[in-house]
Write a protein that holds these residues in place. Structure first.
Motif, PDB file in Angstrom:
ATOM      1  N   TYR A 274       0.819  -1.211   0.000  1.00  0.00           N
ATOM      2  CA  TYR A 274       0.000   0.000   0.000  1.00  0.00           C
ATOM      3  C   TYR A 274       0.856   1.265   0.000  1.00  0.00           C
ATOM      4  N   ARG A 275       2.095   1.176   0.503  1.00  0.00           N
ATOM      5  CA  ARG A 275       2.964   2.360   0.528  1.00  0.00           C
ATOM      6  C   ARG A 275       3.338   2.835  -0.866  1.00  0.00           C
ATOM      7  N   GLN A 276       3.353   1.941  -1.832  1.00  0.00           N
ATOM      8  CA  GLN A 276       3.807   2.307  -3.174  1.00  0.00           C
ATOM      9  C   GLN A 276       2.959   3.410  -3.794  1.00  0.00           C
ATOM     10  N   SER A 277       1.677   3.455  -3.458  1.00  0.00           N
ATOM     11  CA  SER A 277       0.786   4.485  -4.005  1.00  0.00           C
ATOM     12  C   SER A 277       0.214   5.363  -2.901  1.00  0.00           C
ATOM     13  N   LEU A 336      -3.986  11.539   7.672  1.00  0.00           N
ATOM     14  CA  LEU A 336      -4.220  10.204   7.127  1.00  0.00           C
ATOM     15  C   LEU A 336      -3.098   9.882   6.162  1.00  0.00           C
ATOM     16  N   PHE A 337      -2.699   8.603   6.117  1.00  0.00           N
ATOM     17  CA  PHE A 337      -1.645   8.178   5.204  1.00  0.00           C
ATOM     18  C   PHE A 337      -1.996   6.804   4.662  1.00  0.00           C
ATOM     19  N   GLY A 338      -1.996   6.689   3.340  1.00  0.00           N
ATOM     20  CA  GLY A 338      -2.282   5.398   2.740  1.00  0.00           C
ATOM     21  C   GLY A 338      -2.623   5.517   1.269  1.00  0.00           C
ATOM     22  N   ASP A 339      -3.091   4.408   0.727  1.00  0.00           N
ATOM     23  CA  ASP A 339      -3.515   4.346  -0.664  1.00  0.00           C
ATOM     24  C   ASP A 339      -5.007   4.672  -0.694  1.00  0.00           C
ATOM     25  N   PHE A 340      -5.330   5.903  -1.026  1.00  0.00           N
ATOM     26  CA  PHE A 340      -6.718   6.355  -0.947  1.00  0.00           C
ATOM     27  C   PHE A 340      -7.605   5.677  -1.984  1.00  0.00           C
ATOM     28  N   ARG A 341      -7.051   5.346  -3.135  1.00  0.00           N
ATOM     29  CA  ARG A 341      -7.869   4.706  -4.169  1.00  0.00           C
ATOM     30  C   ARG A 341      -8.333   3.321  -3.715  1.00  0.00           C
TER      31      ARG A 341
END
Length: 392
Positions: A274-277, A336-341
């Motif tokens: 998930y960190r990649q995006s 907030l931190f993450g892959d929102f999609r």
């Protein structure tokens, strides 16, 4: 693009001025001196950085629009669009408009006009830019989730193969509601104006829709509106709603503030896939605080845009700004931190409707415009939240 390059250069100069003033502030604090003038310089530098950062982002948006064509160019349904324009001016109901009519007198707007509002909402609402957006033709939306449970085992060549476990499924419904705007104009203006009536109405609707949507996507309670992403965080109203659990809340470690170490923990507690995006979402006041944070070698962790179309970064990850995110305060969730999609899903009910009302507010004509929108978390595992510690 020389203009953009100069703006980026000016942005870098503003950030250097910010860093110089902040270093002087830290030195004054160590010596017990006054920091009033330095705080004023930092505040002024922050305003310059915010302004220039927005100019870079706006320039990129205009460049993208010029490359892909302006909204409304090359209309695919000119007859219907012309009829819609006449309907807004005079209330004429023409044959071409009947395909959008319904029993309550509403009319589906032209496809191009609908797309124009959607594009503008994407520019105004960070969550529309970051999250997954789908269009549905039904009133609600339910998604199935696989909770696992499939069994397996090792066997020899001639051993029996007993039946294994079957995976369990769970369903999740997303909050849905209707958002509206009700702009008006005098009949004489509509009769005499040479302006583009559709563009004017789109601007009015976009401004109202963007304000309402943006707040709901962050903290909506799901009652006649989307479920906000913050309500799924541990301790939130919908923490137990999703089959996969809540969005984990990572403590800031420092009472009533955040630190560079807590932000680093936030990054690396998120799974690598998930960190990649991934990127950060926070408000402008928190961004101003993040600009002051440094690593162990004294390097500033926030960095301005290096080129048009690229966001400012923190720890190498992009930052998006949403004024609906909470400020830094005890027990608040400002980041907030993450892959929102992968995390958040926005559901648009197909079509915008306009009801022309020349009676309620005479001599003005009102354009009651509605759109049905839903939203909620579809995968809490792709997101982490930073929760500020409570002061002892």
């Amino acid at each position: 693009m020389p203009g953009i390059n100069e703006t980026i250069a000016e942005l870098n100069r503003a950030f250097e001025a910010f860093k110089t003033a902040n270093e002087q502030r830290l030195a004054a604090i160590e010596k017990g001196g006054s920091t009033t003038d330095l705080n004023a310089k930092i505040e002024a530098a922050n305003k310059d950085i915010d302004r220039l950062q927005k100019e870079v982002e706006d320039a990129h948006t205009k460049l993208a629009a010029s490359q892909h064509g302006q909204p409304g160019a090359g209309l695919r349904d000119k007859e219907y669009t012309a009829a819609f324009g006449a309907h807004m001016r005079k209330g004429d109901v023409q044959a071409a408009l009947n395909k959008g009519s319904d029993e309550n007198g509403g009319y589906l707007t032209p496809v191009e006009w609908d797309r124009t509002i959607t594009d503008r909402l994407r520019d105004e609402s960070p969550m529309r830019e970051l999250a997954q957006v789908i269009t549905v033709s039904k009133a609600g939306f339910t998604k199935l989730f696989n909770l696992g449970g499939t069994g397996s085992g090792w066997v020899g060549e001639t051993e029996a193969r007993p039946q294994t476990g079957t995976p369990t499924l769970a369903s999740l419904s997303f909050g849905h509601g209707e958002i509206y705007a009700n702009p008006g104009a005098s009949q004489q203006i509509l009769d005499d104006a040479e302006i583009d009536i559709e563009a004017w109405l789109a601007d009015e609707v976009q401004a109202e829709f963007a304000e309402q949507e943006s707040a709901a996507f962050i903290s909506g309670n799901g009652t006649n509106k989307p479920f906000g992403i913050l309500t799924y965080v541990t301790g939130g109203a919908n923490a137990a709603k999703h089959p996969f659990g809540a969005i984990p809340a990572i403590p800031s470690g420092a009472a009533a503030t955040i630190s560079s170490d807590s932000m680093l923990d936030l990054i690396y507690r998120l799974k690598k896939k998930y960190r990649q995006s991934a990127r950060f979402l926070t408000n402008n006041l928190t961004i101003a605080l993040l600009r002051k944070l440094k690593d162990g070698q004294g390097n500033y962790l926030w960095q301005p845009s290096a080129q048009a179309g690229q966001p400012a970064t923190f720890h190498g990850y992009g930052i998006s700004e949403d004024e609906n995110m909470p400020d830094v305060a005890p027990n608040a969730i400002p980041v907030l931190f993450g892959d929102f999609r992968r995390t958040y899903l926005i559901i648009d009910r197909m079509g915008v409707r306009v009801l022309r009302d020349p009676y309620t507010a005479k001599p003005n004509v009102l354009f009651y415009t509605t759109k049905r929108v839903g939203g909620g978390v579809q995968n809490p595992e792709a997101m982490l939240a930073l929760q500020v510690a409570v002061a002892p």
